[in-house]
Design a protein around this motif. Structure first.
Motif, PDB file in Angstrom:
ATOM      1  N   VAL A 151       0.837  -1.208   0.000  1.00  0.00           N
ATOM      2  CA  VAL A 151       0.000   0.000   0.000  1.00  0.00           C
ATOM      3  C   VAL A 151       0.870   1.256   0.000  1.00  0.00           C
ATOM      4  CG1 VAL A 151      -1.700   1.318   1.312  1.00  0.00           C
ATOM      5  CG2 VAL A 151      -1.947  -1.155   1.110  1.00  0.00           C
ATOM      6  N   LEU A 152       1.926   1.266   0.797  1.00  0.00           N
ATOM      7  CA  LEU A 152       2.820   2.427   0.839  1.00  0.00           C
ATOM      8  C   LEU A 152       3.455   2.674  -0.525  1.00  0.00           C
ATOM      9  CD1 LEU A 152       4.585   1.844   4.280  1.00  0.00           C
ATOM     10  CD2 LEU A 152       2.769   3.480   3.759  1.00  0.00           C
ATOM     11  N   LYS A 153       3.742   1.603  -1.239  1.00  0.00           N
ATOM     12  CA  LYS A 153       4.307   1.722  -2.588  1.00  0.00           C
ATOM     13  C   LYS A 153       3.351   2.468  -3.512  1.00  0.00           C
ATOM     14  CE  LYS A 153       5.471  -1.191  -6.582  1.00  0.00           C
ATOM     15  NZ  LYS A 153       5.567  -2.592  -7.062  1.00  0.00           N
ATOM     16  N   TYR A 154       2.062   2.160  -3.418  1.00  0.00           N
ATOM     17  CA  TYR A 154       1.093   2.800  -4.304  1.00  0.00           C
ATOM     18  C   TYR A 154       0.701   4.198  -3.835  1.00  0.00           C
ATOM     19  CZ  TYR A 154       1.064  -1.682  -6.539  1.00  0.00           C
ATOM     20  OH  TYR A 154       1.467  -2.827  -7.193  1.00  0.00           O
ATOM     21  N   ILE A 155       0.878   4.468  -2.548  1.00  0.00           N
ATOM     22  CA  ILE A 155       0.726   5.848  -2.082  1.00  0.00           C
ATOM     23  C   ILE A 155       1.800   6.717  -2.726  1.00  0.00           C
ATOM     24  CG2 ILE A 155       0.941   7.371  -0.077  1.00  0.00           C
ATOM     25  CD1 ILE A 155      -0.349   5.194   1.607  1.00  0.00           C
ATOM     26  N   ALA A 156       3.032   6.202  -2.754  1.00  0.00           N
ATOM     27  CA  ALA A 156       4.129   6.924  -3.410  1.00  0.00           C
ATOM     28  C   ALA A 156       3.873   7.061  -4.904  1.00  0.00           C
ATOM     29  CB  ALA A 156       5.448   6.197  -3.154  1.00  0.00           C
ATOM     30  N   ALA A 157       3.264   6.018  -5.512  1.00  0.00           N
ATOM     31  CA  ALA A 157       2.958   6.078  -6.947  1.00  0.00           C
ATOM     32  C   ALA A 157       1.921   7.159  -7.236  1.00  0.00           C
ATOM     33  CB  ALA A 157       2.459   4.723  -7.433  1.00  0.00           C
ATOM     34  N   ALA A 158       0.911   7.286  -6.350  1.00  0.00           N
ATOM     35  CA  ALA A 158      -0.108   8.331  -6.523  1.00  0.00           C
ATOM     36  C   ALA A 158       0.525   9.713  -6.396  1.00  0.00           C
ATOM     37  CB  ALA A 158      -1.219   8.152  -5.492  1.00  0.00           C
ATOM     38  N   ARG A 159       1.445   9.862  -5.460  1.00  0.00           N
ATOM     39  CA  ARG A 159       2.155  11.142  -5.312  1.00  0.00           C
ATOM     40  C   ARG A 159       2.957  11.459  -6.567  1.00  0.00           C
ATOM     41  NH1 ARG A 159       6.709  10.798  -1.024  1.00  0.00           N
ATOM     42  NH2 ARG A 159       7.424   9.313  -2.616  1.00  0.00           N
ATOM     43  N   ASP A 160       3.619  10.445  -7.120  1.00  0.00           N
ATOM     44  CA  ASP A 160       4.444  10.659  -8.302  1.00  0.00           C
ATOM     45  C   ASP A 160       3.610  11.016  -9.529  1.00  0.00           C
ATOM     46  OD1 ASP A 160       6.631  10.114  -6.759  1.00  0.00           O
ATOM     47  OD2 ASP A 160       6.852   8.035  -7.434  1.00  0.00           O
ATOM     48  N   ARG A 161       2.337  10.686  -9.498  1.00  0.00           N
ATOM     49  CA  ARG A 161       1.433  11.075 -10.594  1.00  0.00           C
ATOM     50  C   ARG A 161       0.858  12.472 -10.399  1.00  0.00           C
ATOM     51  NH1 ARG A 161      -2.256   6.220 -12.912  1.00  0.00           N
ATOM     52  NH2 ARG A 161      -2.740   7.949 -14.297  1.00  0.00           N
ATOM     53  N   GLY A 162       1.298  13.158  -9.353  1.00  0.00           N
ATOM     54  CA  GLY A 162       0.914  14.550  -9.158  1.00  0.00           C
ATOM     55  C   GLY A 162      -0.241  14.782  -8.212  1.00  0.00           C
ATOM     56  N   LEU A 163      -0.717  13.736  -7.542  1.00  0.00           N
ATOM     57  CA  LEU A 163      -1.813  13.915  -6.606  1.00  0.00           C
ATOM     58  C   LEU A 163      -1.307  14.456  -5.280  1.00  0.00           C
ATOM     59  CD1 LEU A 163      -3.042  11.738  -8.654  1.00  0.00           C
ATOM     60  CD2 LEU A 163      -4.501  11.069  -6.748  1.00  0.00           C
ATOM     61  N   GLY A 164      -2.161  15.204  -4.615  1.00  0.00           N
ATOM     62  CA  GLY A 164      -1.907  15.553  -3.231  1.00  0.00           C
ATOM     63  C   GLY A 164      -2.547  14.482  -2.363  1.00  0.00           C
ATOM     64  N   VAL A 165      -1.768  13.825  -1.533  1.00  0.00           N
ATOM     65  CA  VAL A 165      -2.258  12.704  -0.740  1.00  0.00           C
ATOM     66  C   VAL A 165      -2.316  13.091   0.732  1.00  0.00           C
ATOM     67  CG1 VAL A 165      -1.906  10.295  -0.078  1.00  0.00           C
ATOM     68  CG2 VAL A 165      -1.267  11.059  -2.375  1.00  0.00           C
ATOM     69  N   ILE A 166      -3.459  12.850   1.371  1.00  0.00           N
ATOM     70  CA  ILE A 166      -3.590  12.993   2.818  1.00  0.00           C
ATOM     71  C   ILE A 166      -3.630  11.585   3.401  1.00  0.00           C
ATOM     72  CG2 ILE A 166      -4.961  13.907   4.719  1.00  0.00           C
ATOM     73  CD1 ILE A 166      -6.168  15.930   2.801  1.00  0.00           C
ATOM     74  N   PHE A 167      -2.576  11.222   4.089  1.00  0.00           N
ATOM     75  CA  PHE A 167      -2.403   9.878   4.625  1.00  0.00           C
ATOM     76  C   PHE A 167      -2.717   9.912   6.120  1.00  0.00           C
ATOM     77  CE2 PHE A 167       1.091   6.444   5.492  1.00  0.00           C
ATOM     78  CZ  PHE A 167       0.095   5.518   5.801  1.00  0.00           C
ATOM     79  N   ILE A 168      -3.903   9.399   6.484  1.00  0.00           N
ATOM     80  CA  ILE A 168      -4.316   9.352   7.882  1.00  0.00           C
ATOM     81  C   ILE A 168      -3.794   8.054   8.491  1.00  0.00           C
ATOM     82  CG2 ILE A 168      -6.268   9.496   9.483  1.00  0.00           C
ATOM     83  CD1 ILE A 168      -6.137  11.911   7.679  1.00  0.00           C
TER      84      ILE A 168
END
Length: 304
Positions: A205-222
């Protein structure tokens, strides 16, 4: 950007930087939420930028759920400001948030376990073809699109016909993340995505959180896990009893400092003398109270 220092309600130092004009997708300024006489959230400042992971940490009852509900449109803030693209907003429904590109992936993932993966990917937003009243589901297009989007996120599934309930918890989280990205999310809120997962699945899951960030999304990780947060986070906000205990960028706080704030280190330090009376308890390694209330070191300008 000019560093600004402030003091949190519980004595912790809030050391952050002023957001650059136009850079924030979502911003809370002294936001709060009261339910009658109960103040669930107060004086919260949070900035979410494209291509960054903003980690919000806190124990049970810290105010994380209330914060999610405000940003996702379930509840309205009762104090302060809530801005999207530097424009004040007041969402009345989650649909308002989705229309602004704010998507939330909750712990239950909002999936139907017995339905195929591709069907869950488009659940509630199915593709159709043909004129009304002969319109029907475009199954082949949905399968191809789901497979393509999952692969774009690095998720390869052998059979999209398998029920999503047969996937591991980490895989289901990743499908939910890919779905949000496909449907135009600019800000992705992840509610404790690793809470019920083992070490290996949490890493997925952490890998895909980083992938979403690399695609330009702003991620709020609770999360309540500072180790998971520190692996992918760019900025850290610690909530405690509805107020901001710490707000610092990655360069301004170490994992040890983050863990101490998250664990309520000030209270632990205050109890050190009491724990010393308990036989068999070694308190030598416990932090002193002054160590936990000292200012967080600021990284020098230009440091990585």
């Amino acid at each position: 950007m000019t560093p600004t220092n402030g003091t949190g309600t519980h004595g912790a130092v809030l050391q952050d930087t002023e957001p650059e004009d136009g850079s924030a997708v979502v911003e809370l300024r002294n936001a709060g939420k009261a339910y009658g006489n109960i103040r669930a959230l107060h004086g919260v400042n949070l900035t979410v930028r494209p291509g960054q992971v903003t980690c919000v940490l806190g124990d049970n009852g810290a105010g994380k759920s209330t914060l999610i509900k405000i940003i996702s449109g379930l509840h309205q803030h009762t104090e302060g400001e809530f801005l999207v693209d530097n424009t004040p907003v007041r969402f009345t429904t989650p649909r308002d948030a989705l229309d602004k590109g704010i998507a939330t992936v909750y712990q239950d993932l909002a999936t139907v376990p017995l339905m195929p993966v591709w069907r869950n990917f488009f659940l509630g937003s199915e593709m159709t073809r043909g004129p009304w009243p002969l319109r029907r589901l475009d199954i082949e297009k949905m399968k191809k699109t789901a497979d393509h989007e999952l692969r774009e996120m690095g998720i390869v599934l052998d059979d999209l016909e398998q029920p999503i309930g047969t996937l591991s918890g980490g895989q289901r989280q990743c499908v939910a993340i890919a779905r949000a990205v496909y449907f135009g999310a600019r800000v992705l809120i992840l509610d404790e995505p690793t809470a019920a997962l083992g070490v290996k699945q949490s890493g997925v899951v952490l890998k895909y959180i980083a992938a979403a960030r690399d695609r330009g999304l702003g991620v709020i990780f609770i999360t309540h896990n500072p180790h998971h947060a520190y692996m992918v986070g760019d900025h850290f906000s610690v909530l405690r009893l509805g107020t901001m205990e710490l707000s610092a960028s990655r360069e301004q706080v170490s994992l040890e400092e983050l863990t101490n704030h998250m664990a309520g280190g000030t209270e632990l330090a205050a109890l050190k003398h009491e724990l010393a009376q308990v036989r068999g308890v070694d308190v030598e390694e416990l932090p002193e109270e002054e160590d936990l209330t000292a200012p967080v070191a600021t990284a020098p300008e230009g440091s990585a």
